[in-house]
Design a protein around this motif. Structure first.
Motif, PDB file in Angstrom:
ATOM      1  N   GLN A   1     -22.569  78.979 -25.847  1.00 35.16           N
ATOM      2  CA  GLN A   1     -23.410  78.240 -24.922  1.00 35.16           C
ATOM      3  C   GLN A   1     -24.340  77.273 -25.683  1.00 35.16           C
ATOM      4  N   LEU A   2     -25.003  77.818 -26.700  1.00 37.07           N
ATOM      5  CA  LEU A   2     -25.994  77.002 -27.425  1.00 37.07           C
ATOM      6  C   LEU A   2     -25.310  75.909 -28.227  1.00 37.07           C
ATOM      7  N   LYS A   3     -24.156  76.221 -28.786  1.00 28.81           N
ATOM      8  CA  LYS A   3     -23.439  75.198 -29.558  1.00 28.81           C
ATOM      9  C   LYS A   3     -23.035  74.035 -28.650  1.00 28.81           C
ATOM     10  N   SER A   4     -22.624  74.371 -27.425  1.00 28.84           N
ATOM     11  CA  SER A   4     -22.201  73.288 -26.529  1.00 28.84           C
ATOM     12  C   SER A   4     -23.389  72.391 -26.161  1.00 28.84           C
ATOM     13  N   GLU A   5     -24.587  72.965 -26.144  1.00 24.03           N
ATOM     14  CA  GLU A   5     -25.763  72.173 -25.784  1.00 24.03           C
ATOM     15  C   GLU A   5     -26.367  71.427 -26.970  1.00 24.03           C
ATOM     16  N   PHE A   6     -26.045  71.869 -28.189  1.00 23.31           N
ATOM     17  CA  PHE A   6     -26.618  71.241 -29.393  1.00 23.31           C
ATOM     18  C   PHE A   6     -25.487  70.877 -30.365  1.00 23.31           C
ATOM     19  N   PRO A   7     -24.673  69.891 -29.966  1.00 31.28           N
ATOM     20  CA  PRO A   7     -23.485  69.597 -30.773  1.00 31.28           C
ATOM     21  C   PRO A   7     -23.785  69.033 -32.160  1.00 31.28           C
ATOM     22  N   LYS A   8     -25.035  68.608 -32.391  1.00 30.12           N
ATOM     23  CA  LYS A   8     -25.340  68.071 -33.731  1.00 30.12           C
ATOM     24  C   LYS A   8     -25.614  69.188 -34.744  1.00 30.12           C
ATOM     25  N   LEU A   9     -25.892  70.391 -34.235  1.00 27.12           N
ATOM     26  CA  LEU A   9     -26.183  71.498 -35.155  1.00 27.12           C
ATOM     27  C   LEU A   9     -24.884  72.092 -35.703  1.00 27.12           C
ATOM     28  N   ILE A  10     -24.983  72.712 -36.859  1.00 26.03           N
ATOM     29  CA  ILE A  10     -23.858  73.494 -37.394  1.00 26.03           C
ATOM     30  C   ILE A  10     -24.188  74.951 -37.086  1.00 26.03           C
ATOM     31  N   VAL A  11     -23.432  75.525 -36.144  1.00 29.75           N
ATOM     32  CA  VAL A  11     -23.765  76.862 -35.646  1.00 29.75           C
ATOM     33  C   VAL A  11     -22.855  77.916 -36.289  1.00 29.75           C
ATOM     34  N   VAL A  12     -23.496  78.854 -37.003  1.00 32.19           N
ATOM     35  CA  VAL A  12     -22.763  79.989 -37.578  1.00 32.19           C
ATOM     36  C   VAL A  12     -22.853  81.145 -36.576  1.00 32.19           C
ATOM     37  N   GLY A  13     -21.718  81.718 -36.229  1.00 33.41           N
ATOM     38  CA  GLY A  13     -21.683  82.842 -35.291  1.00 33.41           C
ATOM     39  C   GLY A  13     -21.680  84.170 -36.037  1.00 33.41           C
ATOM     40  N   THR A  14     -22.177  85.194 -35.352  1.00 39.16           N
ATOM     41  CA  THR A  14     -22.387  86.513 -35.988  1.00 39.16           C
ATOM     42  C   THR A  14     -21.753  87.623 -35.152  1.00 39.16           C
ATOM     43  N   ALA A  15     -21.601  88.778 -35.786  1.00 38.49           N
ATOM     44  CA  ALA A  15     -21.207  90.047 -35.132  1.00 38.49           C
ATOM     45  C   ALA A  15     -19.714  90.149 -34.878  1.00 38.49           C
ATOM     46  N   TYR A  16     -18.930  89.684 -35.812  1.00 41.30           N
ATOM     47  CA  TYR A  16     -17.475  89.725 -35.669  1.00 41.30           C
ATOM     48  C   TYR A  16     -16.845  90.975 -36.298  1.00 41.30           C
ATOM     49  N   SER A  17     -17.610  91.700 -37.145  1.00 39.76           N
ATOM     50  CA  SER A  17     -16.950  92.764 -37.926  1.00 39.76           C
ATOM     51  C   SER A  17     -16.341  93.852 -37.055  1.00 39.76           C
ATOM     52  N   TYR A  18     -16.954  94.132 -35.898  1.00 40.02           N
ATOM     53  CA  TYR A  18     -16.400  95.207 -35.066  1.00 40.02           C
ATOM     54  C   TYR A  18     -14.975  94.900 -34.585  1.00 40.02           C
ATOM     55  N   LEU A  19     -14.580  93.640 -34.654  1.00 43.77           N
ATOM     56  CA  LEU A  19     -13.236  93.269 -34.184  1.00 43.77           C
ATOM     57  C   LEU A  19     -12.135  93.795 -35.108  1.00 43.77           C
ATOM     58  N   GLN A  20     -12.550  94.196 -36.324  1.00 47.93           N
ATOM     59  CA  GLN A  20     -11.638  94.866 -37.253  1.00 47.93           C
ATOM     60  C   GLN A  20     -10.356  94.065 -37.508  1.00 47.93           C
TER      61      GLN A  20
END
Ligand SMILES: Cc1cc2nc3c(=O)[nH]c(=O)nc-3n(C[C@H](O)[C@H](O)[C@H](O)COP(=O)(O)O)c2cc1C
Ligand code: SF4
Length: 489
Positions: A381-400
């Motif tokens: 959501q936030l990335k779509s609203e702030f396309p000039k930022l470089i957004v790093v996403g978190t909390a992927y490890s549980y996907l194993q």
């Protein structure tokens, strides 16, 4: 609370079955059917934005090991971890780990500190990381390498692990009670805050001289920077209005820009939060904690002590001020943003979704996939609203085992610009390099969210992946950890 039993992802052998499971529990997470390699893989797509160039789309999240020397220098284990961070092949290293801007700012007596006597030690971490990167990738092109600067605020424990020395900005009706703070415990004064701002300036100047490309002004997980954002009940120039609550950030940025003009700045932000959780006492028995439930907060509405929460229903997310904060980052020409959520101290299921809680933690109150999706959705959501930022996403490890399939889809579909790896990197640093270069995935190294890397520090031991990393499996701390887990709690 979830009444459907949580499916153990380690037992799911194929990606279609995983996709069906996501569908059946109604969790909207994108997931590709197959892995792509080389430039076909979105994980290998370059990114050029705002003067920043990244040669691939995965990052290493800051991961502390509670294994620095008492004087704040790195130990052999710290050096090993940073080499492994480099060997991941990630072209963005977000800060390595939380490094305290002064001795008093440490979250534990083994946290790294940035000070003249540790400069050589921190330089060696940078060097070894770059060496690890070169060896693993054969690439002479270094990753963008940052240093995460922190003040631990409410969670300072600089001298003795069992002796908290909290530095608070305001009285929090739930967290004060949890930490045993009385209503007359002193608050940091504006003057003391001014001195902390100067510590950040000094630390950033040193990071610049040591060759780091950027510093992260940490604003997450309940530490000082994050606490400023919810300091609505504080008087004076650092509390109350949004402008006052972000004064700390602006002052730190201003000093860095004048003292270290070439240094880039990033911010790791808890984009949303919820009220503190506790184990459900009615479902706790024989030393095993029950599932997490929110602390009682009905008498605290409107809830003034959270950032990114709905003040009328503080277990719900409200991104209004988060947007305002990202807008401020843009104004300050900060484009590196790492989105995380919550805090490991009071709502760990939000911050790092896990099947197995640490030894002092509550059982998962929901399918951890819901926690993964919550962070992914907010980032999207936030990335779509702030396309000039470089957004790093978190909390992927549980996907194993399915992390690479989801990461690939998330980049292609624009849910995040870069996929950040936390716990997974402790057990399997090369996962996304293997996946995106078409090599066989080593399933035995995949993080299963056993949480030993959190349990160990809670018991005063260094962190590490005790179950899966050969280096730790038979180490002395591993034996102590096993004995402590087997004994009464
Ligand atoms: C052992 C451990 C140490 C961590 N140290 C830090 C840290 O120093 N700074 C920080 O911002 N987050 C820290 N985190 C949080 C991670 O960066 C990450 O946000 C979290 O583990 C969720 O991502 P994951 O699902 O990939 O693990 C730590 C987490 C763990 C488990
Ligand atoms: S101890 Fe290892 S397997 Fe367990 S959560 Fe940490 S990294 Fe993952």
């Amino acid at each position: 609370m979830s009444v459907i039993p949580i499916l153990r992802l380690g037992a799911v052998k194929d990606v279609r079955r995983f996709q069906e499971h996501l569908h059946s529990i109604g969790v909207p997470i994108p997931c590709d059917n197959e892995l792509l390699a080389g430039r076909e893989s979105p994980l290998q797509w370059p990114l050029h934005r705002g003067g920043i160039e990244l040669a691939n789309r995965f990052a290493i999240q800051p991961m502390e090991g509670w294994d620095g020397l008492p004087d704040g220098n790195p130990s052999k284990n710290t050096v090993r971890r940073w080499r492994r961070f480099g060997s991941s092949g990630a072209k963005l290293i977000w800060g390595g780990e939380a490094v305290a801007v002064s001795h008093e700012a440490r979250a534990n007596p083994n946290q790294l500190v940035i000070a003249p006597h540790t400069h050589a030690g921190l330089a060696s971490l940078r060097a070894v990381l770059l060496e690890g990167h070169r060896e693993a990738t054969g690439s002479a092109e270094p990753p963008l390498l940052g240093l995460q600067l922190t003040h631990s605020g409410r969670y300072c424990r600089p001298n003795v692990y069992s002796q908290p020395e909290p530095k608070i900005l305001y009285h929090h009706p739930i967290l004060d009670r949890k930490l045993g703070l009385s209503p007359d415990s002193p608050l940091l004064t504006d003057q003391q805050i001014g001195a902390i701002v100067e510590d950040f300036h000094r630390a950033a100047g040193a990071a610049w001289e040591l060759g780091f490309d950027f510093v992260d002004i940490k604003h997450c997980h309940g530490y000082l920077g994050h606490e400023f954002l919810s300091a609505r009940t504080r008087d004076g120039m650092y509390g109350g209005s949004f402008e006052n609550r972000t004064r700390f950030l602006r002052e730190v940025v201003e000093g860095i820009r004048s003292g270290a003009p070439g240094l880039r700045i990033g911010v790791r932000l808890s984009a949303f939060d919820t009220v503190p959780f506790r184990p459900d006492p009615s479902l706790s028995s024989n030393g095993k904690m029950g599932p997490g439930i929110p602390e009682v907060h009905d008498h605290l509405i409107p809830y003034e002590w959270g950032f990114g929460v709905d003040s009328h229903c503080p277990t719900q997310i409200d991104l209004t001020e988060t947007r305002q904060f990202l807008g401020l980052l843009q104004e300050l020409e900060i484009s590196l943003v790492n989105l995380t959520a919550g805090s490991p101290y009071y709502n760990p299921h939000v911050q790092r979704p896990a099947l197995y809680p640490p030894s002092d933690g509550y059982q998962p109150p929901e399918d951890p996939l819901i926690g993964v999706a919550r962070q992914m959705q907010a980032a999207r959501q936030l990335k779509s609203e702030f396309p000039k930022l470089i957004v790093v996403g978190t909390a992927y490890s549980y996907l194993q085992d399915f992390l690479p399939y989801v990461a690939q889809a998330a980049i292609r579909e624009g849910w995040a610009d870069v996929i950040g790896l936390g716990r997974m990197v402790l057990s399997y640093p090369g996962l996304l390099l293997d996946a995106s270069e078409g090599r066989t995935i080593q399933h035995r190294l995949v993080c299963r969210t056993f949480s030993d890397c959190t349990t160990a520090p809670r018991m005063g031991l260094p962190s590490g992946c005790y179950p899966l990393d050969e280096h730790y499996k038979t180490s002395e701390p591993a034996v102590k950890l096993k004995a402590a887990k087997a004994g009464p709690r």
